[in-house]
Design a protein around this motif. Structure first.
Motif, PDB file in Angstrom:
ATOM      1  N   ARG A   1       0.835  -1.216   0.000  1.00  0.00           N
ATOM      2  CA  ARG A   1       0.000   0.000   0.000  1.00  0.00           C
ATOM      3  C   ARG A   1       0.861   1.254   0.000  1.00  0.00           C
ATOM      4  NH1 ARG A   1      -2.559   1.695   5.541  1.00  0.00           N
ATOM      5  NH2 ARG A   1      -0.339   2.247   5.743  1.00  0.00           N
ATOM      6  N   ASP A   2       1.841   1.303   0.891  1.00  0.00           N
ATOM      7  CA  ASP A   2       2.666   2.506   1.001  1.00  0.00           C
ATOM      8  C   ASP A   2       3.520   2.719  -0.252  1.00  0.00           C
ATOM      9  OD1 ASP A   2       1.548   2.848   3.468  1.00  0.00           O
ATOM     10  OD2 ASP A   2       3.299   2.191   4.611  1.00  0.00           O
ATOM     11  N   ARG A   3       3.977   1.631  -0.834  1.00  0.00           N
ATOM     12  CA  ARG A   3       4.749   1.735  -2.082  1.00  0.00           C
ATOM     13  C   ARG A   3       3.866   2.286  -3.199  1.00  0.00           C
ATOM     14  NH1 ARG A   3       9.217  -2.511  -3.888  1.00  0.00           N
ATOM     15  NH2 ARG A   3       9.582  -1.903  -6.056  1.00  0.00           N
ATOM     16  N   LYS A   4       2.655   1.767  -3.296  1.00  0.00           N
ATOM     17  CA  LYS A   4       1.716   2.249  -4.320  1.00  0.00           C
ATOM     18  C   LYS A   4       1.332   3.705  -4.071  1.00  0.00           C
ATOM     19  CE  LYS A   4      -0.116   0.103  -7.067  1.00  0.00           C
ATOM     20  NZ  LYS A   4       0.171  -0.129  -8.510  1.00  0.00           N
ATOM     21  N   ALA A   5       1.057   4.052  -2.824  1.00  0.00           N
ATOM     22  CA  ALA A   5       0.662   5.425  -2.497  1.00  0.00           C
ATOM     23  C   ALA A   5       1.760   6.419  -2.848  1.00  0.00           C
ATOM     24  CB  ALA A   5       0.300   5.526  -1.019  1.00  0.00           C
ATOM     25  N   ALA A   6       3.008   6.052  -2.576  1.00  0.00           N
ATOM     26  CA  ALA A   6       4.118   6.945  -2.905  1.00  0.00           C
ATOM     27  C   ALA A   6       4.193   7.190  -4.403  1.00  0.00           C
ATOM     28  CB  ALA A   6       5.431   6.352  -2.398  1.00  0.00           C
ATOM     29  N   ASN A   7       3.993   6.142  -5.197  1.00  0.00           N
ATOM     30  CA  ASN A   7       4.011   6.301  -6.652  1.00  0.00           C
ATOM     31  C   ASN A   7       2.841   7.148  -7.148  1.00  0.00           C
ATOM     32  OD1 ASN A   7       6.386   4.895  -7.415  1.00  0.00           O
ATOM     33  ND2 ASN A   7       5.351   2.926  -7.129  1.00  0.00           N
ATOM     34  N   ILE A   8       1.673   6.969  -6.528  1.00  0.00           N
ATOM     35  CA  ILE A   8       0.513   7.774  -6.931  1.00  0.00           C
ATOM     36  C   ILE A   8       0.719   9.237  -6.554  1.00  0.00           C
ATOM     37  CG2 ILE A   8      -1.941   8.187  -6.488  1.00  0.00           C
ATOM     38  CD1 ILE A   8      -2.294   5.167  -6.207  1.00  0.00           C
ATOM     39  N   ASN A   9       1.200   9.475  -5.352  1.00  0.00           N
ATOM     40  CA  ASN A   9       1.399  10.857  -4.905  1.00  0.00           C
ATOM     41  C   ASN A   9       2.396  11.602  -5.797  1.00  0.00           C
ATOM     42  OD1 ASN A   9      -0.429  10.700  -2.771  1.00  0.00           O
ATOM     43  ND2 ASN A   9       1.125  10.022  -1.302  1.00  0.00           N
ATOM     44  N   ARG A  10       3.360  10.876  -6.369  1.00  0.00           N
ATOM     45  CA  ARG A  10       4.357  11.524  -7.227  1.00  0.00           C
ATOM     46  C   ARG A  10       3.766  12.029  -8.543  1.00  0.00           C
ATOM     47  NH1 ARG A  10       7.556   6.824  -5.767  1.00  0.00           N
ATOM     48  NH2 ARG A  10       8.922   7.359  -4.006  1.00  0.00           N
ATOM     49  N   THR A  11       2.577  11.550  -8.911  1.00  0.00           N
ATOM     50  CA  THR A  11       1.976  12.010 -10.169  1.00  0.00           C
ATOM     51  C   THR A  11       1.507  13.453 -10.091  1.00  0.00           C
ATOM     52  OG1 THR A  11      -0.280  11.300  -9.580  1.00  0.00           O
ATOM     53  CG2 THR A  11       1.158   9.665 -10.641  1.00  0.00           C
ATOM     54  N   GLY A  12       1.270  13.955  -8.862  1.00  0.00           N
ATOM     55  CA  GLY A  12       0.760  15.303  -8.713  1.00  0.00           C
ATOM     56  C   GLY A  12      -0.709  15.447  -9.075  1.00  0.00           C
ATOM     57  N   ALA A  13      -1.405  14.329  -9.189  1.00  0.00           N
ATOM     58  CA  ALA A  13      -2.828  14.371  -9.557  1.00  0.00           C
ATOM     59  C   ALA A  13      -3.675  14.934  -8.422  1.00  0.00           C
ATOM     60  CB  ALA A  13      -3.317  12.967  -9.907  1.00  0.00           C
ATOM     61  N   VAL A  14      -4.795  15.534  -8.788  1.00  0.00           N
ATOM     62  CA  VAL A  14      -5.708  16.076  -7.782  1.00  0.00           C
ATOM     63  C   VAL A  14      -6.810  15.079  -7.439  1.00  0.00           C
ATOM     64  CG1 VAL A  14      -5.258  18.462  -8.435  1.00  0.00           C
ATOM     65  CG2 VAL A  14      -7.138  17.232  -9.528  1.00  0.00           C
ATOM     66  N   VAL A  15      -6.914  14.004  -8.210  1.00  0.00           N
ATOM     67  CA  VAL A  15      -7.883  12.956  -7.914  1.00  0.00           C
ATOM     68  C   VAL A  15      -7.321  11.638  -8.449  1.00  0.00           C
ATOM     69  CG1 VAL A  15      -9.187  13.345 -10.050  1.00  0.00           C
ATOM     70  CG2 VAL A  15     -10.299  12.214  -8.122  1.00  0.00           C
ATOM     71  N   VAL A  16      -7.649  10.558  -7.776  1.00  0.00           N
ATOM     72  CA  VAL A  16      -7.203   9.221  -8.177  1.00  0.00           C
ATOM     73  C   VAL A  16      -8.416   8.413  -8.600  1.00  0.00           C
ATOM     74  CG1 VAL A  16      -6.004   7.122  -7.440  1.00  0.00           C
ATOM     75  CG2 VAL A  16      -5.301   9.350  -6.527  1.00  0.00           C
ATOM     76  N   ALA A  17      -8.317   7.740  -9.733  1.00  0.00           N
ATOM     77  CA  ALA A  17      -9.405   6.896 -10.227  1.00  0.00           C
ATOM     78  C   ALA A  17      -9.013   5.441 -10.071  1.00  0.00           C
ATOM     79  CB  ALA A  17      -9.694   7.207 -11.692  1.00  0.00           C
ATOM     80  N   ALA A  18      -9.830   4.670  -9.346  1.00  0.00           N
ATOM     81  CA  ALA A  18      -9.566   3.244  -9.108  1.00  0.00           C
ATOM     82  C   ALA A  18     -10.860   2.467  -9.306  1.00  0.00           C
ATOM     83  CB  ALA A  18      -9.023   3.022  -7.701  1.00  0.00           C
ATOM     84  N   GLY A  19     -10.802   1.436 -10.132  1.00  0.00           N
ATOM     85  CA  GLY A  19     -12.021   0.720 -10.509  1.00  0.00           C
ATOM     86  C   GLY A  19     -12.383  -0.471  -9.660  1.00  0.00           C
TER      87      GLY A  19
END
Length: 420
Positions: free
Chosen positions: A365-383
């Motif tokens: 989870r923490d590894r994935k979250a770090a990669n997502i946070n690096r995108t600079g996105a304002v919203v995350v889409a997960a299906g």
């Protein structure tokens, strides 16, 4: 890989299928690069190639498996990333499911594990019970750090997944929009109601219905439908999974002819597509994003240009091999889509893996979250609702289902979780 199953063993169709899958493995090692547990632990026994060896020995020997085999099989997330990279076409899903059934049948787990697994199977698959459990979990949530310190990590993990507010814990059907198409009808679909999603995030179903109506399809919620059976299957409870599948088939038959059975939870969609192997009857199952991609996105009313990080659920990209369609839909809807580094690695949710294997799940989870946070996105889409629940507590941006964004872009309300 050579096998030594006896003719009597091969008379069992499941063993014959597993033997065929094992014999396809050439030990090339491509799977090790994409296996989350091997990436974390570096133990060959925690790679698909290593687990295949353990499963082969266990099934050939029969009877109670070694405790070490149980440990390494239990650590598998069933993310199926290995099937995406396997050049030989090994049916790893067949092997890991068969292994779990064998373990459930022949291995006696410690009493606390048996109780935990029984509770998960009895609560997570029934929305009414789950709603009560979440209510109690909100009250007990402050105890999470204490339970973790006491070594009661599965209980702490369960509390950590409880939504902090009551906003997402709503009775199924609450606020549901009409199910009739808003334009000339192109067809009729059944929308799988699910177990966890309608309790934790009923807004996903509502957005899906609006989007399907806007695309020209009437939506049916089949009476008598229940859990898809995925959780029971992953726990090795084969008879339970088959009973759930047969009950759903009967409910869908009563609902009449439809063009597709739509799932908004990727894990459920993967399960529906395996009904042919499970109970011998195929169903016209489609993930909601797969279906909208095929029938066409309704006209975009107001492109927002928001930066969206697309988290690819394992059950969608590996289990169903749906990869480019969802981000393409988000792009067509006017969002700026950013892909996530190491997107092939699981977030650690994997059904109830984050409860049964909390230490490994937290690392993923923490590894994935770090990669997502690096995108600079304002919203995350997960299906997938499991991914949403797993990632939401540790992300900088809110997490919503892609269908909520597509609904918003084509005339629906802004997702409540955005807060923008």
């Amino acid at each position: 890989m050579r096998t030594s199953f006896t003719p009597v063993q091969l008379a069992d169709p499941k063993t014959a299928a597993s033997a065929a899958a094992i014999r396809k493995c050439v030990h090339c090692g491509f799977c090790t690069a994409t296996c989350p547990t091997y990436v974390l632990l570096g133990d060959e026994r925690d790679s698909p190639r290593g687990r295949i060896e353990l499963i082969k020995a266990m099934l050939e020997d029969g009877g109670p498996p070694p405790a070490s085999t149980v440990t390494h099989v239990d650590r598998c997330l069933s993310c199926l990333a290995c099937t995406t990279t396997c050049p030989s076409g090994v049916d790893y899903a067949q092997l890991i499911d068969h292994a779990r059934i064998h373990i459930e049948t022949h291995h006696v787990r410690p009493l606390p594990e048996r109780i935990l697994r029984a509770v998960l199977a009895g609560v997570m698959t029934r929305p009414g019970r789950l709603r009560i459990a979440l209510g109690l979990g909100r009250i007990a949530r402050p105890l999470e750090p204490l339970l973790r310190r006491l070594g009661l990590k599965p209980l702490a993990a369960m509390l950590g997944l409880v939504p902090k507010s009551r906003a997402g814990v709503t009775a199924p059907g609450h606020g549901a929009p009409p199910t009739g198409a808003a334009q000339p009808v192109k067809g009729r679909v059944i929308l799988l109601q699910g177990c966890v999603e309608p309790v934790m995030a009923p807004e996903i179903r509502e957005a899906a219905i609006r989007l399907l109506n806007r695309a020209g399809f009437d939506v049916v919620l089949a009476e008598g439908e229940g859990c898809c059976g995925a959780l029971s299957e992953h726990l090795g409870r084969a008879a339970e999974a088959k009973a759930m599948a047969n009950a759903n088939l009967a409910a869908w038959a009563r609902a009449g002819t439809v063009d597709a059975i739509i799932a908004t939870a990727a894990g459920c969609g993967t399960m529906l597509k395996s009904y042919q192997q499970l109970v011998g009857e195929a169903v016209p199952a489609k993930d909601i994003l797969e279906f909208i991609g095929e029938v066409g996105l309704p006209p975009v009313a107001a492109p927002s240009g928001l930066i969206v990080a697309y988290h690819a659920a394992c059950s969608l990209q590996h289990g169903q091999q749906i990869k480019t369609g969802p981000p393409a839909l988000l792009g067509a809807a006017g969002f700026e889509v950013r892909m996530v580094a190491e997107g092939h690695l699981c977030c650690g949710s994997a059904g109830v893996y984050n409860i049964l294997q909390p230490d490994l799940a937290i690392q993923l989870r923490d590894r994935k979250a770090a990669n997502i946070n690096r995108t600079g996105a304002v919203v995350v889409a997960a299906g997938n609702i499991g991914c949403i629940a797993q990632l939401a507590p540790v992300l900088d941006a809110p997490v919503v289902h892609p269908v909520e964004l597509l609904d918003w872009a084509t005339g629906g309300p802004k997702p409540a979780g955005l807060g923008l």
